[in-house]
Design an enzyme around this catalytic site. Structure first.
Site, PDB file in Angstrom:
ATOM      1  N   ASP A  52       5.557  29.642 -23.923  1.00  0.00           N
ATOM      2  CA  ASP A  52       6.227  28.355 -24.418  1.00  0.00           C
ATOM      3  C   ASP A  52       6.556  27.463 -23.478  1.00  0.00           C
ATOM      4  O   ASP A  52       6.414  27.378 -22.424  1.00  0.00           O
ATOM      5  CB  ASP A  52       7.663  28.679 -25.066  1.00  0.00           C
ATOM      6  CG  ASP A  52       7.790  29.837 -26.066  1.00  0.00           C
ATOM      7  OD1 ASP A  52       6.618  29.756 -26.739  1.00  0.00           O
ATOM      8  OD2 ASP A  52       8.509  30.387 -26.353  1.00  0.00           O
ATOM      9  N   TYR A 111       7.214  40.248 -18.041  1.00  0.00           N
ATOM     10  CA  TYR A 111       7.933  39.130 -17.581  1.00  0.00           C
ATOM     11  C   TYR A 111       9.098  39.446 -16.813  1.00  0.00           C
ATOM     12  O   TYR A 111       9.456  40.409 -17.042  1.00  0.00           O
ATOM     13  CB  TYR A 111       8.536  38.561 -19.022  1.00  0.00           C
ATOM     14  CG  TYR A 111       7.571  37.617 -19.776  1.00  0.00           C
ATOM     15  CD1 TYR A 111       7.136  36.266 -19.850  1.00  0.00           C
ATOM     16  CD2 TYR A 111       6.371  38.437 -20.620  1.00  0.00           C
ATOM     17  CE1 TYR A 111       6.234  35.554 -20.627  1.00  0.00           C
ATOM     18  CE2 TYR A 111       5.469  37.911 -21.602  1.00  0.00           C
ATOM     19  CZ  TYR A 111       5.409  36.408 -21.298  1.00  0.00           C
ATOM     20  OH  TYR A 111       4.481  35.689 -22.137  1.00  0.00           O
TER      21      TYR A 111
END
Length: 249
Positions: A52, A111
């Site tokens: 994003d 992540y």
């Protein structure tokens, strides 16, 4: 046509995410423009995922096709890096089999989200300034529930085009990254991730750590399969796509 993987990293600041989109600068578009300049014809790339706006990548892969073999890979890397500016780096260009796919062949993605319990102008914006009294032990107890969860609808951005919200999370843990335990990282690994999933998971775990919800509440939020019940989406800049695994790399 020969197929190559790009191994790269980027600072997400200044980009509207990975994916090319109209009227907004993206990482994908920037790399494609550089390749198009070098090849003097339009070149498209396919990334391993879609980060994003503002999210960083320590490791990202993307594939592209060429009409002939690249004769001098090191020269190609230097040429690309000279065109990409300071926020994107190409580490390697790897010849792969012609059916290799950067997105669909990835077996594991990891992540990391970085948190500080004190304010630091040097870590900003790559670490979130957290509550000084967060209970990381409770947050880890809640994070263990993610390992036995398959449906992550409660942490998915609404109205996405994915066919399933099923993910296999194999790691989810908060670990201190300083001797004084004032800096922490949340590491989460899975076969796939949903849009906004990691930032929503972290936001909900922070509510556990702040005593706003209990561990049983966290479990109930997952079971509800309702995004509105979960915590806020955390700021993007402390989030890093940390690693991606393939069976053939």
């Amino acid at each position: 046509m020969p197929r190559y993987f790009l191994k790269l990293a980027y600072n997400g600041t200044g980009y509207h995410g990975w994916q090319r989109q109209p009227n907004a600068k993206s990482v994908q578009e920037t790399i494609e423009d550089a390749l198009t300049t070098l090849y003097r014809k339009s070149v498209s790339i396919t990334g391993a995922g879609r980060t994003d706006t503002g999210v960083n990548a320590r490791i990202m892969y993307a594939h592209f096709d060429t009409e002939s073999e690249i004769e001098d890979v090191h020269r190609m890397i230097r040429s690309l890096n000279s065109l990409l500016g300071n926020n994107i780096v190409i580490y390697d260009i790897i010849r792969v089999h012609n059916e290799a796919h950067a997105r669909f062949d990835a077996t594991l993605r990891t992540y990391k989200y970085f948190v500080l319990t004190h304010k630091s102008p040097f870590a900003y914006p790559y670490a979130w300034h957290a509550y000084p009294t967060l209970d990381f032990e409770a947050m880890n107890d809640a994070a263990k529930i993610l390992l036995t969860t398959d449906d992550f609808t409660s942490f998915s951005k609404l109205h996405t085009d994915v066919k399933t919200n099923i993910c296999n999370v194999t790691e989810a843990i908060w670990t201190p990254i300083s001797e004084s335990s004032d800096a922490w990282a949340f590491t989460i690994s899975a076969d796939r991730f949903l849009r906004n999933m990691v930032r929503a998971v972290v936001g909900t775990l922070v509510e556990v750590g702040a005593g706003k919800i209990s561990i049983s509440d966290f479990s109930a939020i997952i079971s509800s399969k309702n995004r509105s019940n979960a915590g806020t989406s955390m700021p993007p800049h402390p989030l890093f796509l940390w690693d991606i695994k393939y069976s053939y790399l």
